[in-house]
Enzyme design. Structure first.
Site, PDB file in Angstrom:
ATOM      1  N   SER A 169     -11.603   0.923  -5.443  1.00  0.00           N
ATOM      2  CA  SER A 169     -11.306   1.564  -6.705  1.00  0.00           C
ATOM      3  C   SER A 169     -12.438   1.514  -7.727  1.00  0.00           C
ATOM      4  O   SER A 169     -12.261   1.094  -8.873  1.00  0.00           O
ATOM      5  CB  SER A 169     -10.033   0.979  -7.306  1.00  0.00           C
ATOM      6  OG  SER A 169      -9.469   1.977  -8.089  1.00  0.00           O
ATOM      7  N   GLU A 222       0.838  -1.213   0.000  1.00  0.00           N
ATOM      8  CA  GLU A 222       0.000   0.000   0.000  1.00  0.00           C
ATOM      9  C   GLU A 222       0.867   1.254   0.000  1.00  0.00           C
ATOM     10  O   GLU A 222       1.871   1.326   0.717  1.00  0.00           O
ATOM     11  CB  GLU A 222      -0.902  -0.022   1.235  1.00  0.00           C
ATOM     12  CG  GLU A 222      -2.313   0.425   0.959  1.00  0.00           C
ATOM     13  CD  GLU A 222      -3.065  -0.514   0.027  1.00  0.00           C
ATOM     14  OE1 GLU A 222      -3.185  -0.178  -1.166  1.00  0.00           O
ATOM     15  OE2 GLU A 222      -3.525  -1.562   0.497  1.00  0.00           O
ATOM     16  N   GLY A 225     -12.825   2.122  -1.136  1.00  0.00           N
ATOM     17  CA  GLY A 225     -11.461   1.582  -1.089  1.00  0.00           C
ATOM     18  C   GLY A 225     -11.240   0.436  -2.070  1.00  0.00           C
ATOM     19  O   GLY A 225     -10.217  -0.232  -2.030  1.00  0.00           O
ATOM     20  N   ASP A 239      -4.278   0.829  -9.389  1.00  0.00           N
ATOM     21  CA  ASP A 239      -5.707   0.540  -9.542  1.00  0.00           C
ATOM     22  C   ASP A 239      -6.081   0.338 -11.004  1.00  0.00           C
ATOM     23  O   ASP A 239      -6.856  -0.558 -11.349  1.00  0.00           O
ATOM     24  CB  ASP A 239      -6.548   1.678  -8.953  1.00  0.00           C
ATOM     25  CG  ASP A 239      -6.267   1.890  -7.474  1.00  0.00           C
ATOM     26  OD1 ASP A 239      -5.561   1.057  -6.876  1.00  0.00           O
ATOM     27  OD2 ASP A 239      -6.745   2.895  -6.929  1.00  0.00           O
ATOM     28  N   GLY A 294     -16.131   5.219  -3.204  1.00  0.00           N
ATOM     29  CA  GLY A 294     -15.331   5.632  -2.049  1.00  0.00           C
ATOM     30  C   GLY A 294     -15.148   4.528  -1.025  1.00  0.00           C
ATOM     31  O   GLY A 294     -14.876   4.796   0.137  1.00  0.00           O
ATOM     32  N   TYR A 328      -3.822  12.063   1.043  1.00  0.00           N
ATOM     33  CA  TYR A 328      -3.109  11.254   0.045  1.00  0.00           C
ATOM     34  C   TYR A 328      -1.978  12.071  -0.581  1.00  0.00           C
ATOM     35  O   TYR A 328      -0.840  11.617  -0.699  1.00  0.00           O
ATOM     36  CB  TYR A 328      -4.090  10.791  -1.039  1.00  0.00           C
ATOM     37  CG  TYR A 328      -3.501   9.796  -2.019  1.00  0.00           C
ATOM     38  CD1 TYR A 328      -3.664   8.428  -1.836  1.00  0.00           C
ATOM     39  CD2 TYR A 328      -2.767  10.232  -3.119  1.00  0.00           C
ATOM     40  CE1 TYR A 328      -3.127   7.517  -2.729  1.00  0.00           C
ATOM     41  CE2 TYR A 328      -2.229   9.338  -4.017  1.00  0.00           C
ATOM     42  CZ  TYR A 328      -2.410   7.978  -3.824  1.00  0.00           C
ATOM     43  OH  TYR A 328      -1.866   7.086  -4.716  1.00  0.00           O
TER      44      TYR A 328
END
Ligand code: GLA
Length: 367
Positions: free
Chosen positions: A125, A32, A123, A171, A121, A220
């Site tokens: 994608s 990640e 997580g 992603d 939203g 982010y």
């Protein structure tokens, strides 16, 4: 009035569609916040997909309708060449046509119907899934000479460009190249990849915490800037090129020291996770997932109390090898590797207990 779900392309646009396409979301198993530092990631495709139906128009307009937002927001329309950020879901569509043009690909106007079973939203994608599904449809309809890697790069550019989220390529590569049955080990610098199946008799648990995130948001971007600053201070091109020995030699100021430690150790964990999966070693894979979660929580600081609770509850279930936050963080979903026969019951128990302890509604997405 016809119900949202029943509005087919023909009902919406008064003619049949000319092309249909779809693409999955992704669950990242480990690796990640490594992709924008040239590192390693290990996603797998979700069974949930985004589907598009398309037909060309004679003018240079784009009209699109989404089944999954409120009625007032469902339609978007713009002219090719006039793409502009609106902060609306249509930015993903406009981002794709702007990105195609920047890479020299020619498309005409089109109408599009979109539906997705991915939580927005969450997580997993949903955005990359939409970008890749649309690009697949446009590739088919306009005969674009794009392979799946080129398509992923154009999708990523849609997001870093018009949408304005400074994401890596994980992603979009996952949506374009991964399937549900094998994890996609990916070197995000060379884009060399390998598909490795999950160990026999294991399966995934994915639970959405009920907290949604937004990547265009500040955290982010801050993490990414911190990684770039750490790389500069360490004298390497990207954190992909730094080792644990480099970190020991150079005293980075906090929080850059912790950020760099996460990325450097996470890259190492992904390589070890690839070996574990290749050997069919679910125990070892689970241990690496747990270590990854601790690193995201303590060093990268992208977890939340709700996510930590979900990970803890899941990890305590019999038959679960390891659990961690998946995706960009600050909400979203968790992923765990579990015995296939026990995954569904474990996930249901975890969701129930989570809902008892926090005022949120969790969703079991897998199994
Ligand atoms: C988001 C981004 C990816 C990646 C992950 C974190 O999903 O789109 O590029 O950086 O966060 O691993």
């Amino acid at each position: 009035m016809i119900e949202q779900h029943a509005r087919t392309f023909e009902i919406l646009f008064d003619r049949p569609s000319a092309a249909t396409a779809d693409a999955p979301g992704r669950v990242n198993l480990i690796g990640e916040h490594t992709d924008y530092s040239g590192g390693f990631v290990f996603p797998i495709a979700t069974p949930q997909r985004t589907r598009v139906a398309l037909a060309p128009r004679v003018d240079r307009r784009v009209r699109a309708w989404s089944r999954d937002v409120g009625d007032e927001e469902a339609w978007i329309e713009y002219g090719l060449g006039d793409e502009a950020r609106t902060g609306h879901w249509g930015d993903y569509i406009a981002g794709v046509t702007a990105s195609l043009r920047e890479s020299g690909q020619v498309v005409g106007g089109f109408d599009a119907r979109i539906e997705s079973d991915l939580p927005l939203g969450g997580g997993l994608s949903s955005s990359a899934s939409l970008e890749v599904a649309l690009l697949r449809g446009l590739r088919a309809m306009f005969g674009l000479p794009l392979d799946d890697v080129a398509l992923a790069k154009i999708a990523q550019r849609a997001e870093t460009g018009l949408v304005g989220a400074p994401v890596g390529i994980m992603d979009q590569m996952a949506a374009s190249l991964a399937d549900e049955h094998a994890a996609l080990f990916l070197d995000t610098r060379s884009l060399v990849y390998e598909r490795i199946p999950l160990p026999a008799a294991t399966g995934l648990i994915v639970i959405h915490s009920g907290v949604t995130h937004r990547h265009a948001g500040g955290e982010y971007r801050t993490r990414r800037a911190e990684c770039e600053a750490a790389a500069r201070l360490l004298g390497v091109r990207e954190l992909r090129d730094a080792t644990v020995a480099d970190l020991a030699r150079t005293a980075l100021p906090p929080p850059l020291d912790r950020r760099a430690r996460h990325v450097v150790t996470e890259n190492d964990r992904v390589l070890r996770a690839r070996d574990a999966l290749t050997a069919g070693d679910a125990q070892q894979f689970g241990r690496l997932m747990a270590a990854s979660h601790a690193s995201m929580r303590d060093d990268f600081e992208i977890s939340t109390p709700e996510i930590d609770l979900l990970v803890g509850l899941t990890r305590d279930e019999a038959g679960v090898y390891g659990a961690r936050l998946t995706g960009g963080g600050f909400g979203g979903s968790i992923v765990a590797l579990a015995d296939a026969g026990r995954a569904a019951a474990a996930a249901a128990r975890v969701a129930l207990e989570y809902a008892r302890r926090v005022p949120l509604r969790p969703t079991v997405l897998i199994p």
